[in-house]
Design an enzyme around this catalytic site. Sequence first.
Site, PDB file in Angstrom:
ATOM      1  CD  GLN A   4      34.134  15.761  84.134  1.00 24.65           C
ATOM      2  OE1 GLN A   4      33.589  15.416  85.088  1.00 24.65           O
ATOM      3  NE2 GLN A   4      35.408  15.585  83.939  1.00 24.65           N
ATOM      4  N   GLY A   5      32.109  18.066  79.849  1.00 25.69           N
ATOM      5  CA  GLY A   5      33.127  19.156  78.981  1.00 25.69           C
ATOM      6  C   GLY A   5      33.773  19.910  80.096  1.00 25.69           C
ATOM      7  CE1 TYR A   6      33.344  19.816  84.324  1.00 27.76           C
ATOM      8  CE2 TYR A   6      34.922  18.745  85.890  1.00 27.76           C
ATOM      9  CZ  TYR A   6      33.445  19.303  85.701  1.00 27.76           C
ATOM     10  OH  TYR A   6      32.711  19.284  86.746  1.00 27.76           O
ATOM     11  CB  SER A   7      40.087  18.257  79.342  1.00 29.56           C
ATOM     12  OG  SER A   7      40.290  17.966  80.510  1.00 29.56           O
ATOM     13  CD  GLU A 122      36.187  12.906  87.450  1.00 23.99           C
ATOM     14  OE1 GLU A 122      36.904  12.475  86.415  1.00 23.99           O
ATOM     15  OE2 GLU A 122      35.826  13.894  87.401  1.00 23.99           O
ATOM     16  CD  GLU A 263      52.790  14.050  86.973  1.00 33.08           C
ATOM     17  OE1 GLU A 263      53.282  13.215  86.811  1.00 33.08           O
ATOM     18  OE2 GLU A 263      51.548  14.253  86.509  1.00 33.08           O
TER      19      GLU A 263
END
Length: 276
Positions: A4-7, A122, A263
């Site tokens: 997964q290429g998110y962050s 997720e 948070e």
Amino acid sequence: WWCQGYSEPGAGSDLASLKTKAVRDGDHYVVNGAKTWTTYAQFADMMFCLVRTSSEGKRQEGISFVLMDMKSKGITVKPIRTMDGGEEINEVFLDDVRVPVENLIGEEGKGWTYAKFLLGYERTGMATIGRSRRQLKEVRKIAASEPLGEGTLLDDPKFREKAAAIEIDLLALESLVLQVLAEQSAGANPGPESSFLKIKGTEIQQALSELLLEAVGNYAHPFVPEALEHGWNEEPIGPAYAAAAAPHYFNYRKTSIYGGTNEIQKNIVAKMILGL
């Protein structure tokens, strides 16, 4: 195998600020940027990746969702060694990577919507009721074998209180998970309640890792990550179960961060559920 290429280095909790750019060039997008914390990228065949295809309008509206072959020219994977000694996460550098336009999922500029949909599932899965229940049972079993005074650690009222508090939280979380699953079985998609499941599920996981350290006692102090590797044949320091206690504790500091920090999830609950 998918990763997964998110962050990104500058876009984790504030994912909408991602800067990995995809520029249309004929039948391809040319992608430049970097992703980070990419789990098992070193093994992946493909990556589903958020890229910026437009800088106009709201930040979320310029994000698209593409599928990227990890064998493509211009992709470099570098491991990040974690506190427990593992190398499960990585940095992924993208330099002029050509991605076929046909690998675009859905519409251009709708990637934020698709990513939020997937993150709902997720985060729901992060409750991990079964795994936490098994670990609580194991912690109690270990505590029952650790001598304390004239009895065992499990006889200690303070320890029993901590274990009982975790079990109560786990039962309450299970009830909510069953409610969410019932709604999904009826055709509903995960809503903001998945954020609550993520928060409480990961808090329970971390509490269990801390209780495990307490149950193992001084034998948890030696940090021997090699003891968890296949083929390790040395004498353990203390009971065999003690070797994993410290690495497990260190590794599970990540649970309140991945999938969107707790948070940020609390902000979602406050806004979408409580209307604050």
